[in-house]
Design an enzyme around this catalytic site. Structure first.
Site, PDB file in Angstrom:
ATOM      1  N   THR A 129       0.833  -1.207   0.000  1.00 18.55           N
ATOM      2  CA  THR A 129       0.000   0.000   0.000  1.00 18.55           C
ATOM      3  C   THR A 129       0.867   1.255   0.000  1.00 18.55           C
ATOM      4  O   THR A 129       2.009   1.245   0.511  1.00 18.55           O
ATOM      5  CB  THR A 129      -0.916   0.013   1.239  1.00 18.55           C
ATOM      6  OG1 THR A 129      -1.578   1.276   1.331  1.00 18.55           O
ATOM      7  CG2 THR A 129      -0.122  -0.201   2.513  1.00 18.55           C
ATOM      8  N   TYR A 172      -2.463  -0.030  10.701  1.00 21.51           N
ATOM      9  CA  TYR A 172      -2.525  -0.581   9.340  1.00 21.51           C
ATOM     10  C   TYR A 172      -1.243  -0.285   8.561  1.00 21.51           C
ATOM     11  O   TYR A 172      -0.677  -1.166   7.911  1.00 21.51           O
ATOM     12  CB  TYR A 172      -3.726   0.005   8.599  1.00 21.51           C
ATOM     13  CG  TYR A 172      -3.783  -0.368   7.142  1.00 21.51           C
ATOM     14  CD1 TYR A 172      -4.152  -1.647   6.744  1.00 21.51           C
ATOM     15  CD2 TYR A 172      -3.453   0.562   6.144  1.00 21.51           C
ATOM     16  CE1 TYR A 172      -4.195  -1.995   5.399  1.00 21.51           C
ATOM     17  CE2 TYR A 172      -3.502   0.223   4.813  1.00 21.51           C
ATOM     18  CZ  TYR A 172      -3.870  -1.059   4.436  1.00 21.51           C
ATOM     19  OH  TYR A 172      -3.907  -1.398   3.105  1.00 21.51           O
TER      20      TYR A 172
END
Length: 354
Positions: A129, A172
């Site tokens: 990501t 995250y």
């Protein structure tokens, strides 16, 4: 490239990107292990869709990525692995950081170690990501109408490159960033053939968007249903968005080029040509539907970047990627698919003006 008669393992194979990847692989004649916990709304339907299209070319394994024995059994039989399974939302990671850790870090480590000890020839492509680069708060941005732009001319022209220092924010960001680094280090330390794709915002068919993840589809679903949309911050955040078919092209290209790109991480996104602010996207959706969109505003959320546009030149060059779908066309296609798939009142949104 490795494969032969062995099946291809796709973890998260019933998810949004995973189901599109599995569909492409099976359509090209590969047998595919679709490994998925089916824990997210809509993904069971994706698996049924895949099986209806491809029959026994799809081997479903309904299991959690943390089930080490089930995962190893699938990994040891695989000719190649695409690792897309994970906890995918910043907000969820803030509520339950331990679960986020166990899915994204331990799950990835289970998979890497299964390959290291039992199937070291199988390439692995990992879905990372852009959150590994942090909130970019050290950069200067300017408000330009309904969007933020970087003050730095080079970043404004091309976006954020892979040379940007890693700076994990939120649980995250930490868990995906740690997994990203484990995947690269298993190439260095153990000679596994691995590569990492650090994704920006991917959108397209089979995306079951929510407020926490899959925001392009979420905006479209809310607008199609005539419901208000909440923007966190001022809506001038800039993102580069990429059609899922182009993302699948990149995953397959990384697999085919694994002997050249092993141990490398690439940014994967729409790039500067497909950069759009949240406000710009909502205006386009309003044009597609022929009516205004009801928008409310809330405070900024933790870890939210005012600007992220991926510099994708390294991936384009190393993987030989072609032209990407223009974002207005791609969003219009997704709107039509969502309207049809969900049986919404507006059956076919009109095309944007040329």
């Amino acid at each position: 490239m490795t494969g032969g008669d062995q099946p291809i393992l796709v973890t998260g194979g019933a998810g949004f990107i995973g189901s599109n990847l599995v569909d492409r692989l099976a359509g090209e004649g590969h047998r595919v292990i679709a490994y998925d916990a089916l824990s997210r709304p809509g993904v069971a339907g994706n698996l049924e869709w895949l099986q209806s299209r491809h029959g026994d070319r799809i081997e479903p394994i309904v299991a959690d990525i943390r089930d080490e024995a089930r995962l190893a059994d699938a990994a040891v039989r695989a000719g190649a692995v695409f690792h897309l399974a994970g906890q995918v939302a910043v907000t969820t990671s803030l509520v339950d950081p331990r679960d986020d850790f166990s899915v994204n870090i331990l799950g990835t480590l289970h998979l890497l170690d299964a390959l290291r000890t039992r199937n070291p020839e199988a390439p692995l492509i990992f879905a990372s990501t852009n959150k590994v680069y942090g909130d970019l708060a050290d950069l200067d941005f300017e408000r330009d109408g309904d969007r933020y732009v970087p003050s730095d001319a080079a970043i404004r022209a091309h976006g954020i490159g892979e040379g940007r220092p890693l700076d994990f924010h939120t649980p995250y960001g930490c868990s995906k960033g740690a997994a990203d680094q484990y995947v690269l280090d298993y190439a260095r330390s153990y000679g596994l053939r691995t590569a990492v794709l650090r994704m920006s915002c991917i959108y397209g068919q089979r995306q079951m968007g929510t407020e926490d993840q899959g925001w392009v589809a979420h905006f479209l679903i809310r607008a199609l249903e005539g419901k208000p949309i909440t923007l966190y911050g001022d809506g001038c955040q800039m993102r580069d968005i990429l059609d899922v078919a182009d993302a699948v092209d990149a995953y397959l290209a990384a697999w085919h080029a694994i002997d050249r790109v092993s141990g490398r991480a690439f940014n994967l996104g729409g790039g500067a040509d497909n950069a759009v602010s949240l406000r710009q996207l909502l205006a386009h959706i309003g044009d597609l539907l022929g009516r205004g969109i009801d928008v409310t505003f809330e405070d900024w959320r933790a870890g939210d970047q005012r600007y992220f546009v991926a510099d994708t030149r390294a991936a384009q060059a190393a993987l030989g990627l072609g032209a990407r779908r223009e974002w207005r066309d791609g969003v219009a296609r997704l709107a039509r698919w969502l309207a049809d798939a969900r049986g919404l009142a507006i059956a076919a949104p009109r095309e944007a003006a040329a």
